[in-house]
Design an enzyme around this catalytic site. Structure first.
Site, mmCIF file in Angstrom:
data_model
loop_
_atom_site.group_PDB
_atom_site.id
_atom_site.type_symbol
_atom_site.label_atom_id
_atom_site.label_comp_id
_atom_site.label_asym_id
_atom_site.label_seq_id
_atom_site.Cartn_x
_atom_site.Cartn_y
_atom_site.Cartn_z
ATOM 1 C CD GLU A 1 -3.049 -0.409 -0.068
ATOM 2 O OE1 GLU A 1 -3.003 0.078 -1.282
ATOM 3 O OE2 GLU A 1 -3.666 -1.393 0.330
ATOM 4 C CB THR B 1 4.782 0.323 -2.493
ATOM 5 O OG1 THR B 1 3.218 -0.548 -2.812
ATOM 6 C CG2 THR B 1 5.129 0.030 -1.054
ATOM 7 C CG ASP B 2 0.474 3.012 -6.452
ATOM 8 O OD1 ASP B 2 0.544 3.637 -5.705
ATOM 9 O OD2 ASP B 2 -0.657 2.816 -7.298
ATOM 10 C CB ALA C 1 -16.219 1.370 -1.010
ATOM 11 C CG LEU D 1 -13.733 -2.140 -3.174
ATOM 12 C CD1 LEU D 1 -15.052 -2.949 -2.863
ATOM 13 C CD2 LEU D 1 -12.601 -2.589 -2.349
ATOM 14 C CB SER D 2 -10.252 0.944 -8.127
ATOM 15 O OG SER D 2 -8.992 1.035 -7.199
ATOM 16 C CB SER D 3 -16.162 2.550 -8.692
ATOM 17 O OG SER D 3 -15.840 3.834 -8.002
ATOM 18 C CB SER D 4 -12.436 6.705 -10.446
ATOM 19 O OG SER D 4 -11.438 6.124 -9.605
ATOM 20 C CG ASP E 1 -6.286 1.834 -7.881
ATOM 21 O OD1 ASP E 1 -5.561 1.142 -7.353
ATOM 22 O OD2 ASP E 1 -6.606 3.159 -7.682
HETATM 23 C C1 GLA Z 1 -5.354 4.778 -4.101
HETATM 24 C C2 GLA Z 1 -4.690 4.960 -5.536
HETATM 25 C C3 GLA Z 1 -3.627 4.138 -5.957
HETATM 26 C C4 GLA Z 1 -2.657 3.539 -4.616
HETATM 27 C C5 GLA Z 1 -3.448 3.294 -3.341
HETATM 28 C C6 GLA Z 1 -2.701 3.086 -2.044
HETATM 29 O O1 GLA Z 1 -6.001 3.468 -4.320
HETATM 30 O O2 GLA Z 1 -5.454 5.095 -6.423
HETATM 31 O O3 GLA Z 1 -2.584 4.289 -7.020
HETATM 32 O O4 GLA Z 1 -1.840 4.647 -4.464
HETATM 33 O O5 GLA Z 1 -4.150 4.328 -3.053
HETATM 34 O O6 GLA Z 1 -1.934 2.037 -2.283
#
Ligand code: GLA
Length: 440
Positions: free
Chosen positions: A83, A85-86, A172, A174-177, A221
């Site tokens: 987390e 780290t990206d 939430a 969970l990366s809906s965008s 994501d």
């Molecule tokens: C969000 C960002 C990701 C990542 C996480 C943390 O989800 O969209 O790119 O940086 O936070 O790990």
């Protein structure tokens, strides 16, 4: 975050927690009735359910626009470990989940993109020849950003009608965008008969989000949504974008627990953490040769040059550098089928995010503390950006029903909030769905 379709909204209203992806217990709620993706292998496959969702969407599209569209879906993601780290060129281990966003598309003869969002109950129009240079905080920014970036990459887009629906809880973490961006890109490319390498696409999504939408997110994501594989986590090197698929043991489930809070400081704090990481890398580069990002630093370096770093910056660096090590150890643990070792690393990750990176919050901590004590739970941690959103729990399949019940009840007791819990399987990345072939 994109907030669409109301698909994840808790509507039970009788004071019980919402537990999704479960079946057979009469007191549980089913938000999506026929179209809900059932996640257990004894039920129809996720793809079969996706076909039904696509078929429904095609019908609605036909009513709205009079055409038969093609349908593309892109999943959300959950991050198992790695987390924050990206954006430090580091390692992450997300899995795509079987809750997706669906985009139906058919070409038009003019230069307009007409986009209807079921969730927002709104249609917007956008002229491809007059793109606004950046977003304005509207849900359609994610769609327009992808269109603009595709055109900037040299693709001659054509006008099209789009209808978007979601089965992914929004807001939430969970990366809906990201899922909207990924599904939209596949859809827009399909009407000009073009394809694009998935790694190049992931970079394009990130540009759309960084430059058009204005959110400085990393690449995890979108990469997970595009490249996920059923039954696998994905170990991604965010510098080279090389990735390995890691099989998840058949006897575990990914249980995602939504705290139902999102603290408003999230965006500002995210950017502040990035800046602190960049400062750490800059300061350490004066001492250690070849440091471009925190990826290039060891824990020994961080400790040795601690006095060069402001106290906060030292803690941020310690999280990122130790988290990168944890991801690599977690990959080994998974490879050896050592789930207790994997769970321990999840715990260390949570503590590091809580104490060094300071992106957890009380609700996330409570959810993790409860989960860790329940039978069958190998590990629990916050997942995503933090300051609310979800935890991810690695749970023995046979224990999942009792685990979700207990977790929901105890969390509600402790916080007076009803959580939503999603029992997920690791799913395939974005793809076209053949709704026409769905069985009734
Ligand atoms: C969000 C960002 C990701 C990542 C996480 C943390 O989800 O969209 O790119 O940086 O936070 O790990």
């Amino acid at each position: 975050m994109m907030g669409m379709a109301g698909a994840g909204g808790a509507r039970g209203g009788n004071g019980r927690a919402m537990i999704y992806g479960q079946s057979g217990a009469t007191h549980r709620h089913f938000l999506f009735s026929t179209s809900f993706i059932i996640l257990h292998s004894s039920f129809p496959s996720a793809y079969h359910s996706a076909m039904n969702i696509a078929a429904e969407l095609q019908e609605k599209f036909h009513v709205a626009f009079g055409d038969r569209p093609r349908v593309f879906c892109a999943p959300g993601r959950v991050n198992l470990i790695g987390e924050h780290t990206d954006y430090n060129d580091g390692f992450v281990m997300p899995a795509a989940i079987d809750l997706s966003i669906y985009v139906a598309i058919a070409p038009r003869d003019d230069r307009l993109l007409t986009i209807i969002s079921e969730g927002f109950d709104e249609a917007i129009e956008f002229n491809l020849d007059r793109p606004a240079p950046h977003g304005n905080g509207h849900w359609s920014d994610y769609v327009r950003g992808v269109a603009v970036e595709l055109m900037q990459a040299g693709y001659k887009l054509r006008g099209a009608n789009l209808l978007i629906t979601s089965r992914l809880p929004t807001g939430a973490g969970l990366s809906s965008s990201a899922a909207v961006e990924v599904a939209t890109a596949l859809a827009l490319l399909s009407v000009i008969d073009a394809t694009m390498d998935r790694v190049a696409l992931a970079k394009l999504y990130q540009r759309a989000e960084n430059e058009y939408v204005g959110a400085r997110v990393g690449i995890m994501d979108q990469f997970a949504s595009a490249n996920g594989r059923a039954g696998h986590a994905l170990m991604l090197d965010c510098r080279s974008l090389d990735f390995r698929l890691l099989p998840l043991p058949a006897n575990v489930r990914l249980v995602i627990a939504n705290t139902m809070v999102k603290h408003s400081i999230a965006n500002g704090e995210y950017n502040a953490r990035r800046a602190e990481c960049e400062a750490a890398a800059r300061l350490l580069a004066r001492r250690v040769a070849g440091v471009r990002a925190l990826r290039d630093v060891t824990i020994a370096d961080v400790e040795r040059y601690r006095r060069d770093l402001p106290e906060t910056v030292y803690h941020r660096a310690r999280h990122v550098v130790s988290e990168n090590e944890r991801v690599q150890r977690a990959a080994d643990a998974l490879h050896q089928g050592d789930l207790p070792a994997f769970g321990k690393l999840m715990r260390q990750s949570h503590l590091s995010l809580r104490d060094d990176y300071e992106v957890s919050c009380e609700e996330l901590d409570v959810m993790v503390e409860i989960a860790e004590k329940l039978p069958g739970c190998y590990g629990a941690r916050m997942t995503g950006g933090g300051f609310g959103g979800c935890t991810v729990n690695l749970v023995e399949a046979a224990a999942v029903a009792a685990f979700t019940e207990e977790l929901a009840a105890r969390y509600q007791q402790a916080t007076d909030r009803k959580p939503q819990i999603y029992v997920c399987a690791a799913a395939d990345g974005a793809q076209e769905v053949q709704g026409d072939q769905a069985t009734p």
